[in-house]
Design an enzyme around this catalytic site. Sequence first.
Site, short mmCIF file in Angstrom:
data_model
loop_
_atom_site.label_atom_id
_atom_site.label_comp_id
_atom_site.label_asym_id
_atom_site.label_seq_id
_atom_site.Cartn_x
_atom_site.Cartn_y
_atom_site.Cartn_z
N GLU A 245 0.86 -1.19 0.00
CA GLU A 245 0.00 0.00 0.00
C GLU A 245 0.90 1.24 0.00
O GLU A 245 1.45 1.61 1.04
CB GLU A 245 -0.90 0.00 1.24
CG GLU A 245 -1.88 -1.17 1.32
CD GLU A 245 -3.16 -0.94 0.51
OE1 GLU A 245 -3.33 0.15 -0.08
OE2 GLU A 245 -4.00 -1.87 0.47
ZN LIG Z 1 -6.67 -1.22 -3.51
#
Ligand SMILES: [Zn+2]
Length: 274
Positions: A245
């Site tokens: 992320e």
């Molecule tokens: Zn995502």
Amino acid sequence: MSSRDPFASYTWKSDIFSCESNDISTFYACLKEQVTRLGLLERTLGDAGRYPLNLYQSPAQKSGQPSLLISAGFHGEEAAGPWGMLHFLNELEPELFQRINLSLLPLVNPTGFKRGHRFNKLGQNPNRGFLVENGRGKSNDDTSAEGKILLEHSQLLQAASKEGILTCHEDVLQNDTYIYSFEANQTPGHFSRTLRDTLGEFFPIAPDGFIDDCPVADGIIFNHFDLSFEAFLVRLGANVGVCSETPGKQNFDQRVLANSAIMQTFIEQVIARQ
Ligand SMILES: [Zn+2]
């Protein structure tokens, strides 16, 4: 309390690629160049809107080598994943294919990517609805059109990710970076920490707390089994799994470089585990 709007549009300018982050025709043109240069085999799994959902594989996959799958572009506003894969491919030498069997899903949700929004053009979340039943993939009411295509090829994807799955996401609400990781351990091992540290070279690591109701410790959400694609492949037997992320509030090209770097680290770490 913030939440992600599935239809808010996010685009950024890339100086590395000299285009907007949702420029899908430039993306596919650059991808084609690399596929040709590297001699990757193209396999169309199905159609996602007017675009093919393609899997690319290194030529002559060998049974004695680790099989790794890297995917990106499940969520349309998380554009640095697919562009990061292009950057990674630009730097890749085909000699690597003497050591690993590499499979790639560069852009799972092209209709969302083109619009710069999270969900596909049908309003579905492509990273939900991946169930396992009797060792096989199974859909539910949340499964997207793209998800159904991937589920239809679950045996192929299971074999392609046997030694590891890396899926590259972004978090548009964050200034900090974090990963979801999966290992057959009680606590994150060297593998998880090394992948987190690769992103930490680019961005601050998220403080301990909760993100999307998941506990984050030292930038890692560990062994969180939901109905995502990555958890699905770990359930099907992938040795390790990571969902990266990168922070959508940071500079776009930095995010591209971070995605490229984590793909490189992922491969090095899986080779080192053999
Ligand atoms: Zn995502």
